[in-house]
Motif scaffolding. Structure first.
Motif, PDB file in Angstrom:
ATOM      1  N   PRO A   1      12.748  26.230 -12.710  1.00  0.00           N
ATOM      2  CA  PRO A   1      12.142  27.189 -13.651  1.00  0.00           C
ATOM      3  C   PRO A   1      12.084  26.663 -15.088  1.00  0.00           C
ATOM      4  CG  PRO A   1      13.732  28.288 -12.237  1.00  0.00           C
ATOM      5  CD  PRO A   1      13.832  26.819 -11.931  1.00  0.00           C
ATOM      6  N   ARG A   2      12.960  25.731 -15.446  1.00  0.00           N
ATOM      7  CA  ARG A   2      12.984  25.288 -16.835  1.00  0.00           C
ATOM      8  C   ARG A   2      12.345  23.924 -17.065  1.00  0.00           C
ATOM      9  NH1 ARG A   2      18.771  25.646 -18.353  1.00  0.00           N
ATOM     10  NH2 ARG A   2      19.246  26.150 -16.203  1.00  0.00           N
ATOM     11  N   TRP A   3      12.076  23.178 -16.015  1.00  0.00           N
ATOM     12  CA  TRP A   3      11.403  21.906 -16.220  1.00  0.00           C
ATOM     13  C   TRP A   3      10.659  21.486 -14.962  1.00  0.00           C
ATOM     14  CZ3 TRP A   3      16.779  22.332 -16.726  1.00  0.00           C
ATOM     15  CH2 TRP A   3      17.510  21.907 -15.619  1.00  0.00           C
ATOM     16  N   SER A   4       9.791  20.488 -15.125  1.00  0.00           N
ATOM     17  CA  SER A   4       8.975  20.007 -14.018  1.00  0.00           C
ATOM     18  C   SER A   4       9.784  19.058 -13.147  1.00  0.00           C
ATOM     19  CB  SER A   4       7.765  19.279 -14.589  1.00  0.00           C
ATOM     20  OG  SER A   4       7.174  18.474 -13.598  1.00  0.00           O
ATOM     21  N   GLN A   5       9.520  19.061 -11.858  1.00  0.00           N
ATOM     22  CA  GLN A   5      10.172  18.099 -10.959  1.00  0.00           C
ATOM     23  C   GLN A   5       9.184  17.034 -10.482  1.00  0.00           C
ATOM     24  OE1 GLN A   5      13.196  18.111 -11.171  1.00  0.00           O
ATOM     25  NE2 GLN A   5      14.309  19.837 -10.311  1.00  0.00           N
ATOM     26  N   THR A   6       8.028  16.947 -11.104  1.00  0.00           N
ATOM     27  CA  THR A   6       7.011  16.012 -10.609  1.00  0.00           C
ATOM     28  C   THR A   6       7.363  14.555 -10.898  1.00  0.00           C
ATOM     29  OG1 THR A   6       5.753  16.303 -12.635  1.00  0.00           O
ATOM     30  CG2 THR A   6       5.088  17.636 -10.761  1.00  0.00           C
ATOM     31  N   SER A   7       8.158  14.322 -11.930  1.00  0.00           N
ATOM     32  CA  SER A   7       8.528  12.935 -12.203  1.00  0.00           C
ATOM     33  C   SER A   7       9.972  12.885 -12.674  1.00  0.00           C
ATOM     34  CB  SER A   7       7.583  12.325 -13.239  1.00  0.00           C
ATOM     35  OG  SER A   7       7.704  12.994 -14.470  1.00  0.00           O
ATOM     36  N   GLU A   8      10.478  11.666 -12.817  1.00  0.00           N
ATOM     37  CA  GLU A   8      11.899  11.506 -13.129  1.00  0.00           C
ATOM     38  C   GLU A   8      12.089  10.290 -14.019  1.00  0.00           C
ATOM     39  OE1 GLU A   8      12.373  11.160  -8.987  1.00  0.00           O
ATOM     40  OE2 GLU A   8      12.911   9.035  -9.024  1.00  0.00           O
TER      41      GLU A   8
END
Lengths: 209, 270
Positions: free
Chosen positions: B224-231
């Protein structure tokens, strides 16, 4: 002919102050410069980008609190530091700007798709950006000419600092997976500074009548 | 102290995260909230002597001494990708024993559907455990479905980089489930209990909307607080060299584990 030397002699404090100002600005920027140097030399831990980002955000919040503490310090302690308030406010803005720049450039690596998602979907980052945007007009009108030109509206405009404080507080608290003691302390201090103003407001109105 | 290990399967081809980063950048809230806290504050922790208890729905409950356990099994070295829920990643050469091997010794009963893990509770040695409100309800607990626990990728690590596990990395024994977010990897395990219902997990109890029971790495399901598309790749080099790379479904282990979740709505069971 005698007027010129007399003038400089009569105002040694003004001259001293003129010198002091850039020194204080440099001192205020020292944490950023130092952290950047550490980061550039791989001395900022395993995740230097995150550490740098956090240092900048933390100092932005500290300077924001300091700029808001000037008035209570004068009314409660009777010490007038008002001449440093512009500097503290501008330092808060400078750190906020560097914090945002680090997030976009070093953290996201200019991936604007992520940035767009962050700023449309995620309250954590929306509050952070809102705080930064609220500081923009304040920094832009911090010069003496704007203060004169805007008159009473200048003070109205600069109440945006409370928007910045509240948005930055929410952003700060949401940055951690749990309630973080340091964040709670900083946000608590900001809350005290806000409450002091609310407590003063009725007294002010009474006097004006 | 060195461990006697044999090369194991499933080795990730990516460059390994420097040992210094693996041992000085840790989320181990038992020692404090900052990444640097565990390395700094775990020195007082006694990882030996240590026993691991396996009980619940098993025919033969076990109490295993950690060094006997290590001596009795082949410790495999396996290089796994590690993806933290905070959108950073590492590549870590673990040394460990497949969890399935150890569970089979206890003779699992057919009533067992899930595996519950419990970590150690020692506030006198773990300063983070005496911190007040708003943090995790200690001890840390985690859980897996039985088929996840029995999967050949699932490892109980007792070392890294060929050495006995440092305290800050979860000594003496910790879980490694490479297709799930790092917080599933419960550290300093004392008890493994086979159960018939889904066990509670620490982060899910704290914030159920952010951390599900499954916690499979999935770029499609945002935190909910950040994107998980990249790392961000930890230790990939300073300020300007640090890389950001796309996150892969199941952290790149889809080939091995996707069948476990066939037909499941991964957005709902996050």
């Amino acid at each position: 002919m005698a007027a010129t030397p007399r003038k400089t002699q009569a105002n040694p404090r003004a001259k001293y102050r003129k010198l002091l100002s850039p020194v204080l600005y440099l001192a205020g920027l020292a944490p950023a410069v130092w952290s950047f140097w550490l980061g550039a030399h791989n001395q900022l831990g395993a995740d230097p980008v995150r550490s740098f980002e956090h240092v900048l955000g933390l100092w932005a919040f500290r300077f924001l609190l300091a700029s808001l503490a000037i008035t209570p310090i004068r009314t409660v302690l009777g010490v007038n530091l008002v001449r440093y308030r512009r500097m503290l406010g501008l330092l808060a803005f400078a750190y906020a700007a560097m914090h945002v720049a680090t997030y976009v450039a070093l953290d996201l690596r200019f991936d604007f798709a992520i940035l767009y998602g962050d700023l449309t979907k995620r309250p954590f980052l929306i509050f952070g950006m809102l705080a930064f945007i609220a500081l923009l007009p304040l920094a832009a009108t911090s010069n003496t000419r704007s203060i004169r030109a805007l008159g009473r509206n200048w003070q109205r405009l600069h109440r945006l600092v409370y928007v910045a404080l509240i948005a930055a507080s929410l952003h700060f608290l949401m940055a951690f997976k749990t309630w973080h003691m340091d964040a709670l302390v900083y946000v608590g201090l900001g809350g005290v500074l806000l409450l002091l103003r609310l407590a003063r407001a009725p007294w002010r109105r009474a006097r004006r009548v | 102290a060195g461990l006697r290990t044999q090369p194991g399967p499933f080795n990730a081809p990516e460059p390994q995260t420097p040992r210094d980063a693996v041992t000085h950048y840790n989320n181990f809230y038992e020692f404090g909230l900052e990444k640097e806290d565990p390395a700094r504050l775990a020195g007082q922790f006694h990882a030996r002597p240590w026993t691991l208890r396996i009980d619940g729905a098993v025919a033969k409950p076990l109490t295993l001494d950690i060094d006997t356990l290590i001596a009795r099994h082949t410790v495999e070295s396996r290089v796994y990708r590690m993806r933290c829920v905070e959108a950073w990643s590492m590549v870590i050469p673990w040394d460990g024993i497949p969890l399935a091997q150890i569970l089979r010794e206890a003779e699992i009963l057919s009533s067992a559907k899930y595996v519950a893990f419990r970590s150690v509770l020692r506030p006198d040695e773990m300063p983070g455990q005496s911190m007040g409100a708003g943090t995790i309800d200690w001890p840390y607990v985690e859980g897996l479905r039985l088929d996840e626990a029995m999967h050949p990728l699932t490892l109980l690590a007792v070392g890294l980089y060929g050495d006995i596990l440092p305290n800050q990395n979860g000594a003496p024994i910790r879980l490694v489930v490479p297709w799930k977010y790092g917080f599933k990897g419960i550290k300093s395990i004392t008890t493994i209990t086979l159960v018939d219902t889904m066990p509670p997990t620490s982060w899910n109890r704290l914030a159920a909307d952010e951390y599900g029971f499954y916690a499979n790495v999935n770029p499609e399901v945002d935190h909910p607080r950040w994107s998980q598309t990249s790392e961000r790749v930890i230790g990939s080099g300073g300020f300007f060299g640090e890389r950001r790379q796309p996150t892969r479904l199941f952290n790149g282990y889809a080939e091995q584990v996707a069948p476990l979740y066939a037909g499941m709505d991964l957005h709902r069971f996050y």
